[in-house]
Design an enzyme around this catalytic site. Structure first.
Site, PDB file in Angstrom:
ATOM      1  N   ALA A  66      78.048  63.097  32.109  1.00 48.52           N
ATOM      2  CA  ALA A  66      79.104  62.343  32.766  1.00 48.52           C
ATOM      3  C   ALA A  66      78.558  60.959  33.094  1.00 48.52           C
ATOM      4  O   ALA A  66      77.345  60.778  33.244  1.00 48.52           O
ATOM      5  CB  ALA A  66      79.547  63.055  34.029  1.00 48.52           C
ATOM      6  N   GLY A 109      77.144  66.911  31.308  1.00 50.09           N
ATOM      7  CA  GLY A 109      78.481  67.081  30.740  1.00 50.09           C
ATOM      8  C   GLY A 109      78.469  67.085  29.214  1.00 50.09           C
ATOM      9  O   GLY A 109      79.363  67.670  28.589  1.00 50.09           O
ATOM     10  N   GLU A 112      77.695  70.559  28.337  1.00 51.55           N
ATOM     11  CA  GLU A 112      78.888  71.352  28.687  1.00 51.55           C
ATOM     12  C   GLU A 112      80.010  71.145  27.669  1.00 51.55           C
ATOM     13  O   GLU A 112      80.696  72.100  27.287  1.00 51.55           O
ATOM     14  CB  GLU A 112      79.357  70.979  30.097  1.00 51.55           C
ATOM     15  N   GLU A 132      71.484  67.839  36.039  1.00 44.87           N
ATOM     16  CA  GLU A 132      72.243  67.412  37.219  1.00 44.87           C
ATOM     17  C   GLU A 132      71.454  67.556  38.512  1.00 44.87           C
ATOM     18  O   GLU A 132      71.573  66.748  39.434  1.00 44.87           O
ATOM     19  CB  GLU A 132      73.548  68.214  37.342  1.00 44.87           C
TER      20      GLU A 132
HETATM   21  N1  CO8 Z   1      75.788  57.808  32.731  1.00 45.65           N
HETATM   22  C1  CO8 Z   1      75.841  56.467  32.672  1.00 45.65           C
HETATM   23  N2  CO8 Z   1      75.003  55.726  31.923  1.00 45.65           N
HETATM   24  C2  CO8 Z   1      74.068  56.365  31.207  1.00 45.65           C
HETATM   25  C3  CO8 Z   1      73.948  57.774  31.220  1.00 45.65           C
HETATM   26  C4  CO8 Z   1      74.879  58.511  32.018  1.00 45.65           C
HETATM   27  N3  CO8 Z   1      74.863  59.843  32.073  1.00 45.65           N
HETATM   28  N4  CO8 Z   1      72.908  58.123  30.411  1.00 45.65           N
HETATM   29  C5  CO8 Z   1      72.422  56.996  29.917  1.00 45.65           C
HETATM   30  N5  CO8 Z   1      73.104  55.917  30.384  1.00 45.65           N
HETATM   31  C6  CO8 Z   1      72.881  54.502  30.090  1.00 45.65           C
HETATM   32  C7  CO8 Z   1      71.658  53.974  30.813  1.00 45.65           C
HETATM   33  O1  CO8 Z   1      71.991  53.624  32.126  1.00 45.65           O
HETATM   34  C8  CO8 Z   1      71.298  52.802  29.967  1.00 45.65           C
HETATM   35  O2  CO8 Z   1      72.145  51.731  30.303  1.00 45.65           O
HETATM   36  P1  CO8 Z   1      71.549  50.220  30.520  1.00 45.65           P
HETATM   37  O3  CO8 Z   1      71.015  49.843  29.162  1.00 45.65           O
HETATM   38  O4  CO8 Z   1      72.736  49.441  30.948  1.00 45.65           O
HETATM   39  O5  CO8 Z   1      70.467  50.353  31.528  1.00 45.65           O
HETATM   40  C9  CO8 Z   1      71.660  53.245  28.554  1.00 45.65           C
HETATM   41  O6  CO8 Z   1      72.578  54.318  28.725  1.00 45.65           O
HETATM   42  C10 CO8 Z   1      70.473  53.745  27.758  1.00 45.65           C
HETATM   43  O7  CO8 Z   1      69.816  54.748  28.517  1.00 45.65           O
HETATM   44  P2  CO8 Z   1      68.232  54.725  28.824  1.00 45.65           P
HETATM   45  O8  CO8 Z   1      67.739  53.342  28.863  1.00 45.65           O
HETATM   46  O9  CO8 Z   1      67.977  55.579  30.016  1.00 45.65           O
HETATM   47  O10 CO8 Z   1      67.687  55.443  27.492  1.00 45.65           O
HETATM   48  P3  CO8 Z   1      66.322  56.287  27.338  1.00 45.65           P
HETATM   49  O11 CO8 Z   1      66.164  56.525  25.884  1.00 45.65           O
HETATM   50  O12 CO8 Z   1      65.217  55.623  28.086  1.00 45.65           O
HETATM   51  O13 CO8 Z   1      66.625  57.682  28.082  1.00 45.65           O
HETATM   52  C11 CO8 Z   1      67.914  59.647  28.674  1.00 45.65           C
HETATM   53  C12 CO8 Z   1      67.574  58.576  27.585  1.00 45.65           C
HETATM   54  C13 CO8 Z   1      66.704  60.520  28.924  1.00 45.65           C
HETATM   55  C14 CO8 Z   1      69.073  60.477  28.106  1.00 45.65           C
HETATM   56  C15 CO8 Z   1      68.340  58.948  29.966  1.00 45.65           C
HETATM   57  O14 CO8 Z   1      69.315  57.967  29.682  1.00 45.65           O
HETATM   58  C16 CO8 Z   1      68.921  59.869  31.014  1.00 45.65           C
HETATM   59  O15 CO8 Z   1      68.178  60.584  31.663  1.00 45.65           O
HETATM   60  N6  CO8 Z   1      70.281  59.843  31.203  1.00 45.65           N
HETATM   61  C17 CO8 Z   1      70.952  60.597  32.217  1.00 45.65           C
HETATM   62  C18 CO8 Z   1      71.017  62.058  31.853  1.00 45.65           C
HETATM   63  C19 CO8 Z   1      71.692  62.836  32.963  1.00 45.65           C
HETATM   64  O16 CO8 Z   1      71.203  62.958  34.057  1.00 45.65           O
HETATM   65  N7  CO8 Z   1      72.862  63.421  32.631  1.00 45.65           N
HETATM   66  C20 CO8 Z   1      73.599  64.221  33.563  1.00 45.65           C
HETATM   67  C21 CO8 Z   1      74.685  63.395  34.144  1.00 45.65           C
HETATM   68  S1  CO8 Z   1      75.519  64.275  35.465  1.00 45.65           S
HETATM   69  C22 CO8 Z   1      76.697  65.179  34.704  1.00 45.65           C
HETATM   70  O17 CO8 Z   1      76.838  65.204  33.507  1.00 45.65           O
HETATM   71  C23 CO8 Z   1      77.564  65.953  35.654  1.00 45.65           C
HETATM   72  C24 CO8 Z   1      78.350  67.022  34.922  1.00 45.65           C
HETATM   73  C25 CO8 Z   1      79.791  66.771  35.127  1.00 45.65           C
HETATM   74  C26 CO8 Z   1      80.609  67.220  33.947  1.00 45.65           C
HETATM   75  C27 CO8 Z   1      80.917  66.105  32.988  1.00 45.65           C
HETATM   76  C28 CO8 Z   1      82.191  66.301  32.239  1.00 45.65           C
HETATM   77  C29 CO8 Z   1      82.069  67.153  30.988  1.00 45.65           C
END
Ligand code: CO8
Length: 258
Positions: A66, A109, A112, A132
């Protein structure tokens, strides 16, 4: 044709192909994407030319979860009143077969969403996880329920309580994905599998999907009874007559979806 902000939508023969398209945000699932995806799945369900649907992302990410930036300031009352994430149920209610083709990250998400599909084909680069907990929340779109059914309690607990990711080989070993293919072949392979399904009898395929899904909603006795009723009903279709006649005549069946 409809235009989308967060998706690329194509058809390949009788297959609908939806590519999540927020590459800079690793396909983070924001509210626009949810709305567009649910709307397109409804449209494919209603489209008689479509027999199966593939959902995929980029080579780097199926979807990294998400959209955290969109969620960060959300409050309880707002989440409750608008039933935040409730509209995702529509993905699991899609009646035509839905295949997730996952390369790279399928997190939160994203994982999921993949699990709401009927099966997951994974690239060797796929990484699945429910991180999460590291954000101070837990999975909210079925992760605690579906991951547990896919991989069992011990692995689901470990992944959900620690946020540990699972690679493609582990995901295949434990049954989260049906198969692993080289990343370069992923979408082509998924479209091929979907095309095979789309070439079979539409009503029979839909009943088979409904019947397998009943295994997750009911007891063995009730589920087997449900299966048998649908199985009996299949003998009222032209496609059953055609499928069996074609076998006996040693020719390919020509299913007419009736
Ligand atoms: N939300 C918003 N932006 C994101 C997300 C996200 N989940 N994931 C990545 N991005 C963005 C980053 O902020 C970054 O943006 P910017 O360049 O503006 O800084 C860009 O994408 C690239 O990401 P990274 O620089 O972090 O890329 P890396 O290769 O260094 O890392 C990762 C990749 C490991 C995937 C890392 O981006 C990460 O950890 N992302 C978050 C993963 C996470 O915690 N996901 C869970 C989110 S919570 C959730 O899903 C709740 C469930 C609710 C259900 C959803 C509906 C189905």
């Amino acid at each position: 044709p409809a235009t989308f902000e967060t998706l690329i939508v194509e058809t390949r023969g009788a297959v609908g192909l939806v590519t999540l398209d927020r590459p800079k945000q690793l396909n983070a699932l924001n509210s626009v994407l949810i709305r567009e995806l649910v709307g397109q799945l409804r449209a494919f369900d209603a489209d008689p030319a479509i027999g199966a649907v593939v959902i995929t992302g980029s080579q780097k990410a199926f979807a990294a979860g998400a959209d955290i930036k969109e969620m960060a300031e959300l409050g309880f009352v707002e989440a409750y009143i608008h039933d935040f994430l409730g509209e995702w149920d529509a993905v699991a209610r899609t009646r035509k077969p839905l295949i997730a083709a996952v390369a790279g990250y399928a997190l939160g998400g994203g994982c999921e969403l993949a699990m709401m599909c009927d099966f997951i084909l994974a690239a060797d680069t796929a990484k699945f996880g429910q991180p999460e907990i590291t954000l101070g929340i837990m999975p909210g779109a079925g992760g605690t329920q579906r991951l547990t059914r896919f991989v069992g309690k011990s692995k689901a607990m470990e992944m959900i309580l620690t946020g540990r990711l699972m690679d493609a080989a582990e995901a295949e070993r434990v049954g989260l994905v049906s198969r692993v293919v080289p990343a370069a072949d992923l979408v082509e392979e998924a479209v091929k599998v979907a095309g095979k399904i789309a070439g079979l009898s539409r009503p029979i395929v839909m009943m088979a999907k409904e019947s397998v899904n009943a295994a997750y909603e009911t007891t063995l006795t009730e589920g087997a009874r449900f299966e048998r009723r649908l199985f009996h009903a299949m003998f009222s279709t032209d496609d059953q007559k055609e499928g069996m006649a074609a076998f006996i005549d040693k020719r390919s069946p020509d299913f007419r979806n009736r």
